[in-house]
Design an enzyme around this catalytic site. Structure first.
Site, PDB file in Angstrom:
ATOM      1  N   GLY A  47       0.840  -1.191   0.000  1.00  0.00           N
ATOM      2  CA  GLY A  47       0.000   0.000   0.000  1.00  0.00           C
ATOM      3  C   GLY A  47       0.871   1.235   0.000  1.00  0.00           C
ATOM      4  O   GLY A  47       2.049   1.181   0.386  1.00  0.00           O
ATOM      5  N   GLN A  52       3.057   9.931   1.366  1.00  0.00           N
ATOM      6  CA  GLN A  52       4.345   9.223   1.301  1.00  0.00           C
ATOM      7  C   GLN A  52       5.141   9.573   0.057  1.00  0.00           C
ATOM      8  O   GLN A  52       6.328   9.226  -0.027  1.00  0.00           O
ATOM      9  CB  GLN A  52       4.129   7.709   1.350  1.00  0.00           C
ATOM     10  N   CYS A  91       6.269  -0.233   7.080  1.00  0.00           N
ATOM     11  CA  CYS A  91       5.857   0.909   6.262  1.00  0.00           C
ATOM     12  C   CYS A  91       7.034   1.333   5.394  1.00  0.00           C
ATOM     13  O   CYS A  91       8.167   1.391   5.883  1.00  0.00           O
ATOM     14  CB  CYS A  91       5.429   2.053   7.175  1.00  0.00           C
ATOM     15  N   LEU A  92       6.762   1.623   4.129  1.00  0.00           N
ATOM     16  CA  LEU A  92       7.831   2.040   3.226  1.00  0.00           C
ATOM     17  C   LEU A  92       8.487   3.349   3.688  1.00  0.00           C
ATOM     18  O   LEU A  92       9.619   3.635   3.314  1.00  0.00           O
ATOM     19  CB  LEU A  92       7.297   2.193   1.798  1.00  0.00           C
ATOM     20  N   HIS A 133      -4.088   1.178   7.858  1.00  0.00           N
ATOM     21  CA  HIS A 133      -2.718   1.702   7.871  1.00  0.00           C
ATOM     22  C   HIS A 133      -2.586   2.874   6.892  1.00  0.00           C
ATOM     23  O   HIS A 133      -2.062   3.942   7.254  1.00  0.00           O
ATOM     24  CB  HIS A 133      -1.745   0.573   7.515  1.00  0.00           C
ATOM     25  N   GLU A 134      -3.070   2.674   5.665  1.00  0.00           N
ATOM     26  CA  GLU A 134      -2.944   3.733   4.652  1.00  0.00           C
ATOM     27  C   GLU A 134      -3.812   4.936   5.006  1.00  0.00           C
ATOM     28  O   GLU A 134      -3.405   6.087   4.828  1.00  0.00           O
ATOM     29  CB  GLU A 134      -3.311   3.202   3.266  1.00  0.00           C
ATOM     30  N   HIS A 137      -2.236   7.377   7.291  1.00  0.00           N
ATOM     31  CA  HIS A 137      -1.274   8.302   6.674  1.00  0.00           C
ATOM     32  C   HIS A 137      -1.940   9.629   6.293  1.00  0.00           C
ATOM     33  O   HIS A 137      -1.292  10.678   6.302  1.00  0.00           O
ATOM     34  CB  HIS A 137      -0.671   7.682   5.407  1.00  0.00           C
TER      35      HIS A 137
HETATM   36 NI    NI Z   1       2.791   3.162   5.690  1.00  0.00          NI
END
Ligand code: NI
Length: 154
Positions: A47, A52, A91-92, A133-134, A137
């Site tokens: 995701g 991000q 998480c990226l 999670h997304e 953000h």
């Molecule tokens: Ni993330």
């Protein structure tokens, strides 16, 4: 289509509240395509949210690798959360770290697609976890804020 640079933890942009998308045009569709490219380029990415890649708009994409492909969400709203489950998240934007986070077992999400059409999705299991999670953000929240116990290094 192009890769965009992923913003890492410590950058203030990840802590800001994103704005609703008011016009869904080709710029937004290019952003969605770039976000997909960027997520797939990162082989562990399931995701990616617009903040991000430094864009403070309420947009995220998810592909949990279950064969249903990419799911795009614009101006998402989550409701009807039920149950509770603990799972390991990463998480990226927080490379090399993981931890246990509590999420709902199921939820309903309403959003707009890339053509501005509203849709509704009932999500369970890993899909529900990724959506939460997304969606966090978009409100400047990272999984590390919610980790129970220790933040592990991978
Ligand atoms: Ni993330």
């Amino acid at each position: 289509m192009a890769l965009r640079e992923i913003v890492k933890v410590g950058d203030e942009v990840l802590r800001k509240v994103s704005r609703e998308v008011t016009v869904i045009d080709d710029r937004i569709r290019v952003l969605l395509d770039d976000m997909a490219d960027t997520m797939y380029f990162e082989n562990r990415g399931v995701g990616l949210a617009a903040p991000q890649v430094g864009v403070l708009k309420r947009i995220f994409v998810v592909d949990i690798g279950d064969g249903t492909g990419i799911h795009e969400f614009i101006n998402p709203a989550i409701s009807d959360m039920k149950g509770s489950v603990m799972s390991t998240e990463g998480c990226l934007s927080v490379p090399g770290k993981s931890g246990e986070v509590e999420r709902p077992e199921e939820l309903t999400i309403r959003a707009l697609d890339r053509n501005g059409n509203p849709f509704e999705l009932h999500a369970t299991g890993f899909m529900a976890i990724c959506i939460c999670h997304e969606n966090d953000h978009l409100d400047g929240i990272l999984f590390i804020d919610k980790v129970r116990g220790t933040l592990d290094s991978n």
